[in-house]
Each structure stands twice: as C-alpha cells, then as structure tokens.
Write an enzyme that holds these catalytic residues in place. Sequence first.
Site, mmCIF file in Angstrom:
data_model
loop_
_atom_site.group_PDB
_atom_site.id
_atom_site.type_symbol
_atom_site.label_atom_id
_atom_site.label_comp_id
_atom_site.label_asym_id
_atom_site.label_seq_id
_atom_site.Cartn_x
_atom_site.Cartn_y
_atom_site.Cartn_z
ATOM 1 C CD GLN A 125 39.085 43.275 41.469
ATOM 2 O OE1 GLN A 125 39.399 44.415 41.133
ATOM 3 N NE2 GLN A 125 39.697 42.216 40.983
ATOM 4 N N GLY A 126 36.032 43.364 45.315
ATOM 5 C CA GLY A 126 36.407 43.943 46.605
ATOM 6 C C GLY A 126 37.792 43.449 46.980
ATOM 7 C CB SER A 128 42.126 48.144 46.790
ATOM 8 O OG SER A 128 42.844 47.818 45.647
ATOM 9 C CB SER A 160 34.634 49.625 39.134
ATOM 10 O OG SER A 160 35.912 50.204 39.088
ATOM 11 C CD GLU A 243 42.674 43.485 36.396
ATOM 12 O OE1 GLU A 243 42.558 44.686 36.480
ATOM 13 O OE2 GLU A 243 42.577 42.713 37.383
ATOM 14 C CD GLU A 372 54.718 53.961 39.908
ATOM 15 O OE1 GLU A 372 53.511 53.624 39.987
ATOM 16 O OE2 GLU A 372 55.098 54.918 39.205
#
Lengths: 387, 343
Positions: A125-126, A128, A160, A243, A372
Amino acid sequence: MNLDFTPQQLQFREQVRDWLQAHKPSEPRPDDGAEGRAFDLAWQKTLYTGGWAGINWPKAYGGQGFDTFQQLIFLMEYAKSGAPGDHYRFNGLNLAGPTIIACGDEEQRKTHLPPILKGDVIWCQGFSEPSAGSDLASLKTRAIVDGDELIVTGSKIWTSWARFADWQQLLVRTDADAPKHAGISWVINRMDNPGMEIRPIHDMAGGSDLHEVFYDEVRIPLKNIVGGINNGWRVSMAQLSFERGTAFMPSQIETQKTIEELIELARNTRLDDGRLAIDDDHIAFQLAKLRAETRSLLAMTLLGISRNERSGMPGPEGSMLKLFQSELYKRITTVALDIVGADRARLSGLTGRWPQAFLGSFANTLGGGTSEVMRNIIGERYLGLPK
Amino acid sequence: MDLLPTQEQQQIIDTAASFLANEFPINQLLGAPNSDTRISREHLQKIAQLGWLGIGLPEELQGVGYGLSEEALLFVELGRNLMPPSLLGSVLGGRLAGLCGEHERMRSLLDGDIKVALAISHPGSETKIGKSISGEFLIYEPHEADLLLVADEGGAALLPLKSMQTTEDDRCIDETLGVSSAIAKNVPVLCYLPAENDHLFLRGTILVSAMLLGIAEATLARSVDYAKQREQFGKVIGSFQAIKHYCAEMAVRCESVRSMLYHTSITFQAQSPAGVFDACSLKALAIEAAQYNANTAIQIHGGMGFTREMDIHLFVKRAQVLGTLFGGERYHLRRLLCEPVVD
C-alpha cells in the site's frame, strides 16, 4: 437473537476443519523477507488448488463466492487451526483485491484478481506520506496526466513489505487545485517501475517490514486508475471499511489464544517473592479483566457481522472494534511484562516472546488509523458530533 | 446466526421504552429524596398487567413464555429509566416460587401484589443461605416490602422481611432507594431453590448487567446531546476532541457490553459451558461501562452535572448500587479466572 448454524453450515465447518488439518504447513514461517515471501505464496497456491482461496470473492475471478456465514466459519476455523497468518498476502487479499472487486473495471478485475488468489503476486500500500499521516487527504504526491499515462513524483511512507511486493495500491494527487478530498486518485502501480526507490525503515521491535518509497517521474498507465480520476478518496474510504470489518477476525482469535497462553504462563511463573503470578491479586484481576474483554471482542465481531448482514454495508461500528482490539492487545502485552518480571529484559528464551510482543504492540494503535483517528470517526460518524 | 434482536424482540424494547417514558419519567425523581415508594403497589400491579414480571417464565408456569434474551432486553430499558431493583426481585422471586411449586405465591408475585426487596451479604459477614438463612445482610428498598430475596452460588431463597431483625432505614447513596441492615440467625425461608435446579444468582447477574447497560447507554445519550448543544469558545463542545474522545470511549463500552449481553443471554439460556464464563465476563464489563460512562457524563456536563437540577447524578449513584447486586467486579473476575477455556 441466535447463535445457531444450520446443518449445512455445520457440515461446511467440518469440511474446512478437515482440509486445513490435512494441508496446513507443518514448518513455521521463515522470518527472512525473501523466504517469507516464498512461503506465503506457496501457501496461497495450496489454498487456491484446494478451493479455499478468495472465500468471499466472486467465482468469475477465481474466488469461492461463499456467503458471510461461510466466511465467518472459515475464518474462525482457519484461526483455530493454527494455519499461517496472512503476512505479506494481507494487502492483496483484504485491501487491494476487495477494492478492485468493488470499484475496478472489468479489465482491472481480470488482470489483477486471479494472480492474487493463485499466489503469484504480493501487494503493498502507498497511502501515508511524511506530511500526510492521520490527515491522509492532505497527501502531496503529484500525478500529472501525460497522454495516456500519469507521471508520478513524491514519496510514501509506512509501506509494509514494499521490497517484497510486485504491485502497489497508490494514492496520488491528480488535481492540485481541487479541494483536498476531491483531487485524489487510487492507482495500481508496479513495484519494479523505473524511477522508484525503496528504503526499509528499521522499527523499535527489530523489524524492517516498513518502508519509505520515493517516486521520481514514475510513469503509470491511465487505465490503472481504479474508480475514476479524482475519485480516489471515495475508493479508499470503501477500502478502509473492509480493513476495519471482517479482515481483523483472524487476529481476534489470535488475541483469544494469546490471553489464554498468558493465563497459563501466570499459573506456572513464580514472582520474586516466590508466589505464583496467578496468586497475586493485582495480576489475577488484570488477567481476568483481559479475559472478559477478549470474550466481548468475539461478541462484538458477531454483532458486527449480524449488522452488516442486515444492512449490506459495513458501518462506522467497525472503528469501535479496531479501537477496542488494538488497545486491548497493548494492555495484554503490558500485563505479560508484569508476569515475567525481570525476565522481560531477555528477548530470547522461553519468555522472550512477551517483551517482543510488547515492543511490537505499539504498532497496533498506530497502523491502519491511530486510536485517536478511530475516536474521531466514532464521535463524528457514529455519534454525529460535529467536526 | 444473527445476534441482533428479531422484529418481535425489537417490539418488546420499543413498547417498554415508550411505556416507561410516559408512566415513569425520570424527572419525577428529581428533588424527591428517598422516594423509595416511587413504585407504589398500584404501579407494580400496572407493570404486572403488561406481563413484564413473568416475561421469561414458561407458559406452563403461567408466564409469557419468552426466554432470557427478552427478559434481558426489558431490563436494559428498566435500567435506562432508573426503575428500582425490586422489579428484579419480583421477576426472580416469581421464578423461584414457580420452580419450587408454590403456584399461589408465584401468582401473587407475578400479579404485583407482593413487593420483593433484594438483599446482599453485608461486606465481611459470613452468611448462609439454604432452607434457613443466617448472617448479616444489606436490604435495598425495605420500605413496604413483603418478601426478601437472597441468593448465592448455592441457591436462592424467599423469606418474609418481617422474620428478620432489621435496623432503621439508612440513607442510601442512591436517594431514590432505601437501604437497611438485617441480621438473621437460622431464620427459616418460605422456599429455597438449589442452583443445580436453576441458577438464579447468575440469572440475576445477567439481568443486573442489563440494567447497568441501560445506565451506560442513557448517560452516553445525554452526554452526546449536551455536547451537541453546549457552546464554549464559540463552538459546540462536542467538536473538541477532549469531549468527542470521551464520548467515543463511552460508545465502545456500550457496544462491548451490549454484544456480551446478547451473547450471554443465549449461551446461558442454552446451558452451554460458556454460560458461566460469559455471565462473569458480562458483569465485570457492565459495571465498568456503567460507572465509567456515568462518571464521565458528569464531567462532560460540567458544573451543571454536579447539581441536582440535572439527573446525571442519579445514574452515577444507581450504577454504584447495581454494581453490588449479585456479585461485584472482584467477585466475578475471580470466578472468571477459575473457569476453563471456552470456544
């Protein structure tokens, strides 16, 4: 309200149990990245050959088309059997694949879905970026349209297993002038594309599965955009609800195993005053509370599945599960340190897994949305509080 | 598998909620200290006419014929509306009398002609519950009560309140209830049901947990409403993460306890090995949720939350009382740790 399975579902459970017992790998998954990749792909191939790959994916793309309850039964039996975790297969099976099923076009589905199920490819995954973490929509990686291609320049972080992946689901900014949520596209990118540089990040728990990925005028065909140009925010929101839905089911059963192992450890470990850890009131009450909370994790999952089954769509309740589970796991590893006492200093030996789990646990309340962010989602989307 | 209430079960919830809101509005409790008599005999009879007191009793015992799930759903609504715990005394008392074959007594309990107070062992005192009872007890709502229900892991008993030496009514932390102490030395009971026949103590545990969930949900709902209205620094306070995150934590606790209540009502009713494991887990989680949510609700309501003009404090107090009924947190956690692993 009922917890009953039909005779057919019970028969299905037997089938799953028997197959897993006969086919699950006997050797543990290697720690090494390249060997781990080979192990994961080989196991996925075995699942595919046995007719257990893509349990809820449409048959047209190599899946099994099972209903929610078969899926639930499969995942429960899978986790109980001790078969290997998803590891590097996680992204393709739980995120990229389902997103392409939900939002991709026919060509994208035919090209990308079968290789995931057959154990030919690993996805990563790309999302963030260094300046776009919790505020994901402020991502800056630019994609300029040039003919029938996008030219991508920028950088991603926390990817990851990037250096062991073949494909990447990538979020890029295709309209810099639009409001921040409206200028993003979700694209499929090859990891061996020229102009990319991948650097591992060494984490506090000793791992290096996370990466920074840099893009210098990387060319991606326009046809690799999933769900339409500038529509990437909506596509990725659909994905995040996968997810936070059933994808975490296996790790919940893992949590149950972990707390039971910890209770067993406390029955056999002596504290520095010579008493068994379980005879210490403070430890005993904490363990019992964790056991109760872990039990409610199962009930919450079943309630969530019942809700999704009725509404047909995972709701914001999935964020409650994610928050509850990741915070719970963190508390479990902290109590483990209390039980092993001074042995917490040793990462090897019989008790080494506990301080190791403690170090790794910090990732749980950060990855996949911080606690958060989960509390914001619960407050705003579930309780209707203003931003 | 479907853990959500069925349409019929949802109807029970909705009917109960609207009846309670109309007949027993919570604001009646404000400024009426020691309203131990909030439920008069007429009220009790009116509630009985709805069939609530025998909702979980089989039809052959003249009950409504629903199970523990429906009973639990009703008790969530009773808890949410701060209805007194003696209603639980009536429900469990009716069941006890029925299962002991005392049909006449059961009938008058189910009709609401008799008020049953709940008693717990006085902290630190050795109590014995059997065909006769001994020890020191705390009695909630002794005022106008006819019978007393006592229960432990061994079994449950009903006895006339008059047969105990009771003290003067004491001031209860919850001003809407009364409390007194009573000492018993080999006082014979009217009927005694060993737990092997029907585990009334754990059934009570589950139903008190349902009432605690009602408190957790009521205080969450009040907090969210208030946070959407109250403005400071030119914004509603619910837009501040400090407040929003409190509310999110409260919501997670409600979700966890509601899921567990549904799950437990099924496993316990089915007498599955998980029933005890679930009941102990549930009570510990329900106490924590009700107390965290009620206490946090005071903080969210600010100075007004500390006054008697608002009703939040009543939930804080009731959560403390309910936590002591049918085993406290430490009791159930200790017991849970002794249970074998369940699937």
